[in-house]
Write an enzyme that holds these catalytic residues in place. Structure first.
Site, PDB file in Angstrom:
ATOM      1  N   ASP A  86      58.337  62.784  23.334  1.00  0.00           N
ATOM      2  CA  ASP A  86      58.132  61.598  22.271  1.00  0.00           C
ATOM      3  C   ASP A  86      57.234  62.094  21.151  1.00  0.00           C
ATOM      4  O   ASP A  86      56.194  62.166  21.523  1.00  0.00           O
ATOM      5  CB  ASP A  86      57.462  60.438  23.239  1.00  0.00           C
ATOM      6  CG  ASP A  86      57.116  59.587  22.645  1.00  0.00           C
ATOM      7  OD1 ASP A  86      57.578  59.078  21.295  1.00  0.00           O
ATOM      8  OD2 ASP A  86      56.449  58.355  23.014  1.00  0.00           O
TER       9      ASP A  86
ATOM     10  N   ASN B 189      56.670  60.379  18.382  1.00  0.00           N
ATOM     11  CA  ASN B 189      56.051  59.432  17.699  1.00  0.00           C
ATOM     12  C   ASN B 189      55.403  58.296  18.497  1.00  0.00           C
ATOM     13  O   ASN B 189      54.661  57.424  18.082  1.00  0.00           O
ATOM     14  CB  ASN B 189      56.886  58.615  16.918  1.00  0.00           C
ATOM     15  CG  ASN B 189      58.060  57.916  17.498  1.00  0.00           C
ATOM     16  OD1 ASN B 189      58.231  58.159  18.862  1.00  0.00           O
ATOM     17  ND2 ASN B 189      58.999  57.119  16.903  1.00  0.00           N
TER      18      ASN B 189
ATOM     19  N   ASP C  38      55.950  56.384  21.195  1.00  0.00           N
ATOM     20  CA  ASP C  38      56.320  55.212  21.353  1.00  0.00           C
ATOM     21  C   ASP C  38      57.014  54.736  22.777  1.00  0.00           C
ATOM     22  O   ASP C  38      57.592  53.959  23.388  1.00  0.00           O
ATOM     23  CB  ASP C  38      57.621  54.618  20.429  1.00  0.00           C
ATOM     24  CG  ASP C  38      58.688  55.282  20.482  1.00  0.00           C
ATOM     25  OD1 ASP C  38      58.702  56.438  21.292  1.00  0.00           O
ATOM     26  OD2 ASP C  38      59.560  54.778  19.696  1.00  0.00           O
TER      27      ASP C  38
ATOM     28  N   ASP D 296      62.604  61.623  21.374  1.00  0.00           N
ATOM     29  CA  ASP D 296      63.249  61.321  19.971  1.00  0.00           C
ATOM     30  C   ASP D 296      63.769  62.767  19.280  1.00  0.00           C
ATOM     31  O   ASP D 296      63.326  63.875  19.679  1.00  0.00           O
ATOM     32  CB  ASP D 296      62.135  60.671  18.943  1.00  0.00           C
ATOM     33  CG  ASP D 296      60.799  61.194  19.102  1.00  0.00           C
ATOM     34  OD1 ASP D 296      60.588  62.381  18.875  1.00  0.00           O
ATOM     35  OD2 ASP D 296      60.032  60.266  19.276  1.00  0.00           O
TER      36      ASP D 296
ATOM     37  N   ASP E  55      77.115  65.002  22.049  1.00  0.00           N
ATOM     38  CA  ASP E  55      77.961  64.247  23.028  1.00  0.00           C
ATOM     39  C   ASP E  55      78.792  63.326  22.141  1.00  0.00           C
ATOM     40  O   ASP E  55      78.446  62.804  21.193  1.00  0.00           O
ATOM     41  CB  ASP E  55      77.196  63.339  24.039  1.00  0.00           C
ATOM     42  CG  ASP E  55      77.523  63.321  25.445  1.00  0.00           C
ATOM     43  OD1 ASP E  55      78.480  63.291  25.939  1.00  0.00           O
ATOM     44  OD2 ASP E  55      76.385  63.744  25.888  1.00  0.00           O
TER      45      ASP E  55
ATOM     46  N   ASP F 143      82.799  63.085  26.087  1.00  0.00           N
ATOM     47  CA  ASP F 143      82.524  62.227  27.317  1.00  0.00           C
ATOM     48  C   ASP F 143      83.770  61.544  27.685  1.00  0.00           C
ATOM     49  O   ASP F 143      84.643  60.965  27.133  1.00  0.00           O
ATOM     50  CB  ASP F 143      81.543  61.131  26.884  1.00  0.00           C
ATOM     51  CG  ASP F 143      80.906  60.520  27.952  1.00  0.00           C
ATOM     52  OD1 ASP F 143      80.473  60.926  28.902  1.00  0.00           O
ATOM     53  OD2 ASP F 143      81.284  59.049  27.730  1.00  0.00           O
TER      54      ASP F 143
ATOM     55  N   GLU G 246      84.497  66.415  29.452  1.00  0.00           N
ATOM     56  CA  GLU G 246      84.248  66.001  31.000  1.00  0.00           C
ATOM     57  C   GLU G 246      85.315  65.708  31.661  1.00  0.00           C
ATOM     58  O   GLU G 246      85.722  64.720  31.444  1.00  0.00           O
ATOM     59  CB  GLU G 246      82.972  65.188  30.940  1.00  0.00           C
ATOM     60  CG  GLU G 246      82.543  64.596  32.011  1.00  0.00           C
ATOM     61  CD  GLU G 246      81.911  63.282  32.059  1.00  0.00           C
ATOM     62  OE1 GLU G 246      80.987  62.893  32.696  1.00  0.00           O
ATOM     63  OE2 GLU G 246      82.559  62.302  31.498  1.00  0.00           O
TER      64      GLU G 246
ATOM     65  N   HIS H 187      72.727  64.995  33.942  1.00  0.00           N
ATOM     66  CA  HIS H 187      71.966  63.920  33.894  1.00  0.00           C
ATOM     67  C   HIS H 187      72.692  62.710  34.605  1.00  0.00           C
ATOM     68  O   HIS H 187      72.118  61.759  34.795  1.00  0.00           O
ATOM     69  CB  HIS H 187      71.858  63.473  32.384  1.00  0.00           C
ATOM     70  CG  HIS H 187      73.465  63.032  31.825  1.00  0.00           C
ATOM     71  ND1 HIS H 187      74.295  63.866  31.290  1.00  0.00           N
ATOM     72  CD2 HIS H 187      74.102  61.754  31.486  1.00  0.00           C
ATOM     73  CE1 HIS H 187      75.634  63.368  30.852  1.00  0.00           C
ATOM     74  NE2 HIS H 187      75.422  62.166  31.387  1.00  0.00           N
ATOM     75  N   ASP H 188      73.960  63.053  35.241  1.00  0.00           N
ATOM     76  CA  ASP H 188      74.571  61.808  36.090  1.00  0.00           C
ATOM     77  C   ASP H 188      74.215  62.228  37.511  1.00  0.00           C
ATOM     78  O   ASP H 188      74.636  61.830  38.328  1.00  0.00           O
ATOM     79  CB  ASP H 188      76.032  62.047  35.742  1.00  0.00           C
ATOM     80  CG  ASP H 188      76.531  61.186  34.400  1.00  0.00           C
ATOM     81  OD1 ASP H 188      75.719  60.668  34.210  1.00  0.00           O
ATOM     82  OD2 ASP H 188      77.460  61.783  33.908  1.00  0.00           O
TER      83      ASP H 188
HETATM   84  C1  NOJ Z   1      80.083  60.278  31.657  1.00  0.00           C
HETATM   85  C2  NOJ Z   1      78.517  60.167  31.039  1.00  0.00           C
HETATM   86  O1  NOJ Z   1      77.983  61.624  31.346  1.00  0.00           O
HETATM   87  C3  NOJ Z   1      77.862  59.355  31.820  1.00  0.00           C
HETATM   88  O2  NOJ Z   1      76.652  59.157  31.948  1.00  0.00           O
HETATM   89  C4  NOJ Z   1      78.396  57.811  31.496  1.00  0.00           C
HETATM   90  O3  NOJ Z   1      77.732  56.732  32.012  1.00  0.00           O
HETATM   91  C5  NOJ Z   1      79.782  57.654  31.457  1.00  0.00           C
HETATM   92  N1  NOJ Z   1      80.585  58.977  30.986  1.00  0.00           N
HETATM   93  C6  NOJ Z   1      80.263  56.801  30.487  1.00  0.00           C
HETATM   94  O4  NOJ Z   1      80.229  57.141  29.192  1.00  0.00           O
END
Ligand code: NOJ
Length: 547
Positions: free
Chosen positions: A22, A24, A26, A30, A99, A200, A257, A326-327
């Site tokens: 971060d 700035n 907040d 960013d 992405d 994605d 993906e 990240h998922d």
């Molecule tokens: C895959 C992404 O990695 C995930 O984070 C997202 O929720 C879904 N696609 C929908 O875009």
């Protein structure tokens, strides 16, 4: 399809922009925050950044609900910041991919606002609309985030399809206009200088347009039948068109993906030599190789990785490799072990960066960041966790629901990066939009930069070995063969070409592991000394033999 040479000479690093740094103050990461950490990324040695969504978004799904494709969310910066990021990264020979969110928009996107306004609006066909069956959705299909794949829209008394959250209506890729609009989006970013995309939810662009009920078993009236909108034939044509219209004109990389259930044959449809679509696909197979007690199922993990690598080598394609993104849960919590923090963190670096394929490190993995330590349901903010709580609140106790989310929830990967032991982990001066993990005082970048024996510095060493040493060619292109394939604790493999035989041996368990194999000269290891024929818990070695 032939990928550009630079792709193989890359080590990828995924950045989750809102949680990276971060600048700035907040409370949210960013673009300038990423810029200010470019020196750090250069030090680490990665040379391909995958930047998660930073587009304007109401943030129902962490920015994957985009309300404008060709702009930057004001909370993250401006287009000027993005241009600066690309330019400064390129000056450091670091490439950048974004992405490219293809399956859906936010329900606050101007296209959807128009589309839902009337059945004869020109943008109606941009989304998938159908009449309900009485008071029920048009069919029994389920969504990835739980519940129906349809949401009711009052304005026209019809339902729109949404395979993720209610606020993420799916685009209708069978519309030529949608195809052209989305091609223009890709072109916009490529013209700005970006080096490609992580595409994605790419597997879902083709649908069974008959919208007939699934015959799979229903749960509460819903059939979770992904085949209705996954890897369907027509999608390869959409992607082939995109390739011809846009991607083929740039020196870029396209990584789709392609999750759940996709096997090699379907990967080869995407990375097709005759009818080119995209360069690579991410699959999720190696993310969940666990035993019932949560320990690593090493045999399964090897089998899975071997399946993809040997298959891709045979087909002459190159695929990405990663532990988690990240998922998913954090790699340290999934396949490492906090009791052997340093050892297992280094082991993960060594095994991943020695594989055949383009490695991606998820931000924080290089310091061994762990799963969340949240103790209250309300701390879990991810939309799929929230949906899970809503759907199960009458069936499970809070403890049970939390237990489930702790194992598989997506909040783990979203937490702010742990930069130092200062308040809020040095991520921001202000209380961050997501609570930082309580272990930041022990696990942080600053501390590991100062420790030459840290996980972070081990990643650096391993990346150097892969990209800038006499062994690079072997590690990038050499043959791949499992060794000790049936060993329950050791992940072992050989990378070999005309010059070297490189052997990686890694004990992915918390007890000693014996093996019978002739040891070679050790080039890199995560214990001070190695005892021949035995690997200590989470001990990992990289050995070399000159041919
Ligand atoms: C895959 C992404 O990695 C995930 O984070 C997202 O929720 C879904 N696609 C929908 O875009």
């Amino acid at each position: 399809m032939k990928i550009h040479d630079w792709v193989k000479k890359s080590v990828g690093y995924e950045i989750y922009p809102r949680s990276f740094y971060d600048s700035n103050q907040d409370g949210m990461g960013d673009i300038q925050g990423i810029i200010s950490k470019l020196d750090y990324l250069e030090y680490l040695g990665v040379n391909l950044l995958w930047i998660g969504p930073f587009y304007p978004s109401p943030l129902d799904d962490n920015g994957y609900d985009v309300s404008e494709f060709c702009d930057v969310d004001p909370s993250l910066g401006t287009l000027e910041d993005i241009k600066e990021l690309i330019q400064l990264a390129h000056q450091k020979s670091i490439r950048i991919i974004f992405d490219y969110v293809m399956n859906q928009t936010s329900d606050e996107h101007p296209w959807f606002i128009e589309s839902k306004s009337s059945t004869n609006n020109p943008k109606r066909e941009y989304y998938l609309w159908a009449k309900g069956k009485g008071k029920n959705p048009p069919n029994n299909w389920g969504s990835f985030f739980g519940g129906s794949a349809w949401n009711y829209s009052q304005e026209t008394d019809e339902y729109y399809m949404k395979i993720f959250s209610n606020k993420m209506p799916d685009l209708n890729w069978s519309s030529k206009n949608v195809q052209n609009e989305m091609a223009a989006v890709a072109k916009f970013w490529l013209d700005l200088g970006v080096d490609g995309f992580r595409m994605d939810a790419i597997a879902h662009l083709g649908r069974d347009m008959s919208f007939k009920d699934s015959t799979l078993k229903e749960e509460n009236g819903i059939a979770y039948d992904w085949s209705k909108f996954s890897n369907r034939e027509v999608l390869y044509t959409y992607l082939n068109n995109l390739h011809n219209q846009v991607f083929s004109k740039y020196s870029c990389v396209t990584i789709g993906e392609v999750g759940g259930g996709a096997k090699l044959d379907s990967a080869l449809r995407y990375v097709n030599q005759e009818k080119p679509a995209i360069d690579m696909v991410f699959n999720f197979d190696s993310v969940w190789c666990l035993n019932d007690d949560g320990s690593t199922n090493v045999v399964e993990l090897k089998k899975t990785i071997n399946y993809w690598i040997t298959g891709s080598r045979k087909a002459g394609i190159y695929l990405p490799q990663y532990w988690t993104n990240h998922d998913h849960p954090r790699a340290m919590s999934q396949y490492g072990n906090l009791e052997y923090f340093k050892e297992s963190g280094k082991l993960l670096a060594l095994v991943l960066l020695g594989l055949y394929g383009l490695p991606f490190i998820y931000n924080g993995e290089e310091i061994g960041m762990t799963n969340v330590d949240y103790t209250q349901l309300s701390d879990f903010k991810d939309v799929s966790s929230q949906n899970y709580f809503k759907m199960n609140q009458n069936k499970q106790s809070e403890q049970e629901m939390m237990e489930h989310i702790r194992k598989s929830g997506r909040d783990h990967g979203h937490l702010p990066m742990q930069w130092s032991d200062e308040k809020y982990a040095g991520f921001s001066n202000k209380s961050p939009y997501l609570k930082v993990n309580g272990n930041y005082k022990e696990i942080n970048v600053q501390q590991q930069l100062n420790d030459s024996d840290s996980i972070l510095n081990f990643y650096k060493q391993m990346i150097e070995l892969r990209l800038k040493s006499q062994y690079s060619k072997t590690l990038i292109d050499g043959d791949f063969k499992l060794v000790l394939a049936r060993h329950k604790q050791i992940f072992g493999y050989i990378r070999e070409d005309d010059t070297f035989i490189i052997t990686v041996l890694a004990n992915m368990s918390n007890s000693k592991a014996n093996y019978r194999l002739t040891d070679k000269e050790i080039l890199l290891q995560n214990y001070e000394a190695h005892q021949k024929g035995v690997l200590q818990p989470y001990e990992a070695l990289l050995m070399v033999e000159v041919k």
